[in-house]
Design a protein around this motif. Structure first.
Motif, short mmCIF file in Angstrom:
data_model
loop_
_atom_site.label_atom_id
_atom_site.label_comp_id
_atom_site.label_asym_id
_atom_site.label_seq_id
_atom_site.Cartn_x
_atom_site.Cartn_y
_atom_site.Cartn_z
N GLY A 115 43.57 74.02 50.48
CA GLY A 115 42.72 74.92 51.03
C GLY A 115 42.11 75.87 50.09
N ASP B 282 35.66 69.62 49.14
CA ASP B 282 35.74 69.67 50.68
C ASP B 282 36.65 68.48 51.07
OD1 ASP B 282 34.08 71.70 50.50
OD2 ASP B 282 32.24 70.44 50.99
N ASN C 51 40.41 69.59 50.92
CA ASN C 51 40.63 70.60 51.94
C ASN C 51 40.45 69.97 53.15
OD1 ASN C 51 41.10 72.51 50.15
ND2 ASN C 51 38.97 73.18 49.92
N GLY C 52 39.84 69.16 53.80
CA GLY C 52 39.55 68.49 55.01
C GLY C 52 40.74 67.81 55.43
N ARG D 231 43.49 70.12 56.29
CA ARG D 231 43.22 70.64 57.66
C ARG D 231 44.02 69.87 58.72
NH1 ARG D 231 38.38 72.45 55.58
NH2 ARG D 231 37.36 70.50 56.04
N GLY E 103 46.97 71.33 59.56
CA GLY E 103 47.02 72.60 60.09
C GLY E 103 46.81 73.50 58.91
N LEU E 104 46.26 73.32 57.97
CA LEU E 104 45.94 74.20 56.86
C LEU E 104 44.82 75.07 57.19
CD1 LEU E 104 47.42 75.81 54.37
CD2 LEU E 104 46.09 74.08 53.11
N LYS E 105 44.73 76.17 57.25
CA LYS E 105 43.36 76.97 57.51
C LYS E 105 43.01 77.81 56.42
CE LYS E 105 44.07 76.63 62.54
NZ LYS E 105 44.07 77.42 63.79
N ARG E 106 43.86 77.84 55.33
CA ARG E 106 43.65 78.96 54.54
C ARG E 106 44.20 78.49 52.88
NH1 ARG E 106 49.05 82.61 54.00
NH2 ARG E 106 48.28 82.35 51.71
N VAL F 167 52.67 74.19 57.86
CA VAL F 167 51.99 72.72 57.27
C VAL F 167 53.16 72.21 56.68
CG1 VAL F 167 50.65 72.49 55.49
CG2 VAL F 167 49.81 74.27 56.97
#
Length: 337
Positions: A279, A286, A289-290, A293, A296-299, A330
């Motif tokens: 994140g 990217d 981080n994708g 996500r 469920g990781l948003k940060r 997560v």
């Protein structure tokens, strides 16, 4: 023992003056002369002015200091000058536009921070800072943690950060309510006696046996104004201790203890090993981080899990900050729960 801040405190002489003789909420049209009280001795002049010139951008404060419009005992000083009790500070007339009126911490933020206070004794606060909240205003951020706390404790003449956390990092942060506490705990920080532990989720398989990362770090500012840190031979010596807490498919949960306190240190050292933090918008790709996500990781997955220090009277402080629910979920997803 915690002292709860009032939800809607009345405006008092303390809240109007902020602990400085002659200081007011908004400057008038004339020159003002402020006498520095003993409890603020040692504070930097830029921070002293920032706390009193409500609504004035920090860049403007640095400008009036550079131009010599601010005088201490009739002499020019630099932004890093540390005040002494009894100093006479000349402040030039400054107009504050209506749009520059400092924002007020809303009830939602106040309730969040009240619930986040983990320790409040002996002139020291430990706050479980939520992710997304900057520690102070500036650089496009009008209201930070320290400004909100000053509003919540209007009768406390002194309120300063002992250290900092990145905006995207959650967890325990130390805030001093007494000058003596600030100086004492910061001296422990410089001497390497202040303990800070973090939980971080790294992408990939952390190398077995990699318990310490020593890599010099240098801060760089891009043309866009973005700040980024890189490992460079001529950077500042930097050391982080890592311990594997749990391994997952494609990720590793780490405990991290920074021995030095460089900007973005844990994040860059993890990237240097080849396992950037999940994140991380600056140091992870990217693609990485994708993938997270999808769990469920948003940060940024970096949390200040605990702090350890002593107070001037020798009392030991050891406070833990629980991992936020959104990060726990997560980990549960990675475990397949």
């Amino acid at each position: 023992m915690r002292s709860s801040p009032p939800n809607n405190p009345p405006k008092s002489a303390d809240s109007r003056r902020d602990g400085a003789s002659g200081a007011s909420e908004r400057l008038g049209s004339g020159v003002q002369f402020l006498t520095v009280p003993e409890e603020l001795a040692g504070q930097r002049i830029d921070n002293f002015l920032q706390a009193r010139l409500k609504g004035v951008p920090r860049s403007r404060i640095y400008r009036i200091l550079r131009k010599g419009e601010v005088r201490v005992n009739k002499g020019r000083v630099k932004a890093e000058y540390r005040l002494k009790g009894g100093d006479q500070v000349r402040v030039p007339p400054i107009r504050v536009s209506e749009e520059s009126t400092p924002p007020v911490a809303g009830e939602s933020l106040r309730r969040t921070l009240e619930a986040a206070i983990l320790y409040d004794e002996g002139g020291l606060l430990v706050v479980n800072k939520p992710a997304g909240l900057a520690v102070h205003g500036g650089s496009g951020v009008r209201l930070g943690l320290i400004e909100a706390l000053r509003q919540m404790y209007p009768n406390s003449p002194f309120m300063e950060l002992v250290h900092r956390l990145d905006r995207d990092t959650s967890g325990a942060i130390l805030v001093a309510r007494k000058r003596a506490v600030l100086l004492h705990v910061q001296s422990e920080l410089r001497a390497g006696k202040l303990g800070k532990s973090y939980l971080a989720l790294a992408a990939g398989k952390w190398p077995r046996g990699q318990k310490v990362v020593e890599a010099p770090l240098r801060k760089n500012t891009l043309k866009s104004g973005e700040r980024i840190v890189t490992v460079e031979g001529d950077g500042k010596p930097s050391t982080t201790r890592f311990r594997v807490e749990e391994r997952f498919k494609g990720a590793t949960l780490l405990a991290a203890e920074p021995v030095t306190g460089r900007t973005h240190q844990i994040r860059v050292h993890a990237q240097f090993v080849g396992c950037p933090l999940a994140g991380d918008p600056k140091y992870a790709t990217d693609e990485i981080n994708g993938a997270f996500r999808g769990y469920g990781l948003k940060r940024l997955f970096l949390h200040s899990a605990g702090v350890r220090c002593t107070l001037p009277d020798g009392v030991r402080v050891d406070v833990k900050a629980p991992l936020p629910a959104e990060l726990e979920s997560v980990l549960s997803a990675l475990r397949g729960e």
